[in-house]
Design a protein around this motif. Sequence first.
Motif, PDB file in Angstrom:
ATOM      1  N   GLY A 186      65.956  47.172  15.289  1.00 40.79           N
ATOM      2  CA  GLY A 186      65.618  45.805  14.921  1.00 40.79           C
ATOM      3  C   GLY A 186      64.846  45.677  13.625  1.00 40.79           C
ATOM      4  N   VAL A 187      64.550  46.794  12.978  1.00 39.02           N
ATOM      5  CA  VAL A 187      63.814  46.778  11.711  1.00 39.02           C
ATOM      6  C   VAL A 187      64.809  46.845  10.557  1.00 39.02           C
ATOM      7  N   LYS A 188      64.774  45.849   9.681  1.00 37.63           N
ATOM      8  CA  LYS A 188      65.674  45.830   8.537  1.00 37.63           C
ATOM      9  C   LYS A 188      65.172  46.797   7.471  1.00 37.63           C
ATOM     10  N   ARG A 189      66.078  47.652   7.023  1.00 38.77           N
ATOM     11  CA  ARG A 189      65.754  48.673   6.038  1.00 38.77           C
ATOM     12  C   ARG A 189      66.919  48.836   5.076  1.00 38.77           C
ATOM     13  N   THR A 190      66.774  49.764   4.141  1.00 37.22           N
ATOM     14  CA  THR A 190      67.900  50.188   3.318  1.00 37.22           C
ATOM     15  C   THR A 190      68.077  51.687   3.497  1.00 37.22           C
ATOM     16  N   ALA A 191      69.304  52.133   3.349  1.00 38.38           N
ATOM     17  CA  ALA A 191      69.626  53.560   3.430  1.00 38.38           C
ATOM     18  C   ALA A 191      70.508  53.916   2.238  1.00 38.38           C
ATOM     19  N   HIS A 192      70.892  55.179   2.142  1.00 38.20           N
ATOM     20  CA  HIS A 192      71.573  55.663   0.945  1.00 38.20           C
ATOM     21  C   HIS A 192      72.890  56.353   1.290  1.00 38.20           C
ATOM     22  N   MET A 193      73.837  56.199   0.378  1.00 39.49           N
ATOM     23  CA  MET A 193      75.103  56.933   0.496  1.00 39.49           C
ATOM     24  C   MET A 193      75.637  57.237  -0.888  1.00 39.49           C
ATOM     25  N   ILE A 207      74.795  54.509  -3.813  1.00 42.36           N
ATOM     26  CA  ILE A 207      74.680  53.134  -3.329  1.00 42.36           C
ATOM     27  C   ILE A 207      73.559  53.041  -2.300  1.00 42.36           C
ATOM     28  N   GLU A 208      72.708  52.053  -2.465  1.00 41.13           N
ATOM     29  CA  GLU A 208      71.689  51.732  -1.471  1.00 41.13           C
ATOM     30  C   GLU A 208      72.189  50.506  -0.701  1.00 41.13           C
ATOM     31  N   PHE A 209      72.231  50.602   0.602  1.00 42.20           N
ATOM     32  CA  PHE A 209      72.836  49.541   1.404  1.00 42.20           C
ATOM     33  C   PHE A 209      71.894  49.095   2.527  1.00 42.20           C
ATOM     34  N   PRO A 210      72.072  47.885   3.029  1.00 42.82           N
ATOM     35  CA  PRO A 210      71.212  47.393   4.112  1.00 42.82           C
ATOM     36  C   PRO A 210      71.587  48.011   5.455  1.00 42.82           C
ATOM     37  N   THR A 211      70.579  48.298   6.246  1.00 40.58           N
ATOM     38  CA  THR A 211      70.805  48.829   7.585  1.00 40.58           C
ATOM     39  C   THR A 211      69.759  48.253   8.525  1.00 40.58           C
ATOM     40  N   VAL A 250      77.070  59.884   3.625  1.00 40.26           N
ATOM     41  CA  VAL A 250      75.895  59.080   3.975  1.00 40.26           C
ATOM     42  C   VAL A 250      74.637  59.940   4.088  1.00 40.26           C
ATOM     43  N   ASN A 251      73.601  59.525   3.391  1.00 42.09           N
ATOM     44  CA  ASN A 251      72.267  60.107   3.569  1.00 42.09           C
ATOM     45  C   ASN A 251      71.483  59.177   4.494  1.00 42.09           C
ATOM     46  N   TYR A 252      71.777  59.282   5.765  1.00 40.69           N
ATOM     47  CA  TYR A 252      71.138  58.429   6.764  1.00 40.69           C
ATOM     48  C   TYR A 252      69.642  58.695   6.845  1.00 40.69           C
ATOM     49  N   GLY A 253      68.913  57.792   7.445  1.00 41.69           N
ATOM     50  CA  GLY A 253      67.483  57.974   7.624  1.00 41.69           C
ATOM     51  C   GLY A 253      67.186  59.311   8.284  1.00 41.69           C
ATOM     52  N   GLY A 254      66.260  60.060   7.691  1.00 39.79           N
ATOM     53  CA  GLY A 254      65.978  61.414   8.164  1.00 39.79           C
ATOM     54  C   GLY A 254      66.429  62.457   7.178  1.00 39.79           C
ATOM     55  N   SER A 255      67.265  62.038   6.209  1.00 45.41           N
ATOM     56  CA  SER A 255      67.732  62.969   5.173  1.00 45.41           C
ATOM     57  C   SER A 255      66.599  63.284   4.201  1.00 45.41           C
ATOM     58  N   THR A 256      66.673  64.451   3.607  1.00 38.23           N
ATOM     59  CA  THR A 256      65.670  64.829   2.616  1.00 38.23           C
ATOM     60  C   THR A 256      66.035  64.285   1.245  1.00 38.23           C
ATOM     61  N   GLY A 257      65.027  64.179   0.372  1.00 40.87           N
ATOM     62  CA  GLY A 257      65.269  63.757  -0.993  1.00 40.87           C
ATOM     63  C   GLY A 257      64.915  62.319  -1.298  1.00 40.87           C
ATOM     64  N   PHE A 258      64.411  61.583  -0.295  1.00 44.88           N
ATOM     65  CA  PHE A 258      64.091  60.171  -0.493  1.00 44.88           C
ATOM     66  C   PHE A 258      62.654  59.848  -0.088  1.00 44.88           C
ATOM     67  N   GLY A 259      61.832  60.863  -0.019  1.00 46.35           N
ATOM     68  CA  GLY A 259      60.440  60.656   0.319  1.00 46.35           C
ATOM     69  C   GLY A 259      60.132  60.951   1.773  1.00 46.35           C
ATOM     70  N   LYS A 260      58.842  61.113   2.057  1.00 43.92           N
ATOM     71  CA  LYS A 260      58.385  61.515   3.386  1.00 43.92           C
ATOM     72  C   LYS A 260      58.715  60.483   4.458  1.00 43.92           C
ATOM     73  N   CYS A 297      77.309  53.719  10.532  1.00 44.70           N
ATOM     74  CA  CYS A 297      78.111  52.530  10.841  1.00 44.70           C
ATOM     75  C   CYS A 297      77.869  51.432   9.811  1.00 44.70           C
ATOM     76  N   ASN A 298      76.611  51.214   9.451  1.00 45.97           N
ATOM     77  CA  ASN A 298      76.299  50.159   8.491  1.00 45.97           C
ATOM     78  C   ASN A 298      76.793  50.487   7.092  1.00 45.97           C
ATOM     79  N   ALA A 299      76.871  51.764   6.749  1.00 45.41           N
ATOM     80  CA  ALA A 299      77.443  52.150   5.456  1.00 45.41           C
ATOM     81  C   ALA A 299      78.909  51.742   5.392  1.00 45.41           C
ATOM     82  N   ALA A 300      79.652  52.019   6.458  1.00 45.96           N
ATOM     83  CA  ALA A 300      81.070  51.664   6.497  1.00 45.96           C
ATOM     84  C   ALA A 300      81.257  50.145   6.451  1.00 45.96           C
ATOM     85  N   LEU A 301      80.470  49.430   7.236  1.00 50.71           N
ATOM     86  CA  LEU A 301      80.586  47.972   7.269  1.00 50.71           C
ATOM     87  C   LEU A 301      80.244  47.357   5.918  1.00 50.71           C
ATOM     88  N   TYR A 302      79.272  47.915   5.236  1.00 47.90           N
ATOM     89  CA  TYR A 302      78.882  47.410   3.919  1.00 47.90           C
ATOM     90  C   TYR A 302      80.043  47.566   2.927  1.00 47.90           C
TER      91      TYR A 302
END
Length: 375
Positions: free
Chosen positions: A27-34, A19-23, A89-99, A121-126
């Motif tokens: 203050g910068v809107k991004r997506t992360a992975h879990m 799942i790709e979810f909003p995070t 959760v593969n939070y920002g900083g995890s490997t496997g999603f590009g540099k 936190c945003n993964a759980a809320l999503y």
Amino acid sequence: RVSTSVEIDAGYFSTPQHIEFPTNNHGVKRTAHMIFYPPTNKDYSGGRDDEERPPLLVKSHGGPTGAASSAFSLAIQYWTSRGVAVADVNYGGSTGFGKAYRQRLTKPQPNWGVVDVDDCCNAALYLADQGLVDGERMAISGGSAGGYTTLACLAFRDVFKAGASHYGIGNLEMLAGDTHKFESRYIDYLVGPYPEATLTYKERSPINSVDKFSVPVALFQGLEDKVVPPNQAEEVYDQLNAKGVPTVCVLFEGEQHGFRRSANIRRALDSELQFYGSLFGFDPPMPEVCMYMTTFGCGPPVPLCSLLQHFLPSLFYIGALHETVNQKPSCYVMIVPGPCGPSDGREGNGAGGARRRGDGRGLSLIMLPTPSSAR
């Protein structure tokens, strides 16, 4: 040749969902992975009514520059087969999603304790917003760096109702001066150069925000850990206990950074499940416990299960370290009323190599090798 002979009925197997979810980071809107694992057990369906949603356990991987994998894991299936949804959760900083994704923890500035916390936190809320889990029964757990993220989420956010740190970090300054040589400068890239960035280390250390903890915490720690020494868990336990936060600290003799003995791995899982069950309204079977008990002169020996049942309503659960040698335990596990324990909250050495934990007010968890005559 197969690597394992374990066979699992497909009716108990939870299939991972990427799942790709909003995070939001700084203050910068991004997506992360879990990787989401819904609870799966062919013998059960739903809950007390059709509207009930399952409790959620968010897993925060170690590293922190590592990654969660969807490879088969009995440790994940343990939870899902017992009715608990899991979000790895593969939070920002995890490997496997590009540099660029991998550098979220380090650029434009060191962000450990910020980006990982936001994303977990945003993964759980999503998942709660999507109606996939019960937003009032969400917990977080992690080991090592994931244990730090767990404690940081509990200290700096108000999303989870409980958390479990396995050999995690509560004090970044202590880690900078006390970890093993191989990773001694690793944290410079994640938090900042030390001691130049001392203020950042203090601000991001959960131990310095004990006043913000408000939910029960379980700590699991190996006593021979050289990567994250036991003093990390001990300090967190002492501080939270002094504040009155329900806190359980389970110490494992002979274990290092990550538990290796099968009995200890099982003990940690069973203890954590019992811990969440007492909070979230489900009642898993009480795991087997060591039945040998002593009180160091504070009274006659008492069966451990009796003491657990007596104190369980207020203490939730205290896991008992346990191994079996010819059907007898290879260690004693002793729980001593506070007045019999050390009054300064520090670990001490008792007779026969015992290790004590206590604050003089609650209970002390003591582990002592079993005399050969009892084996």
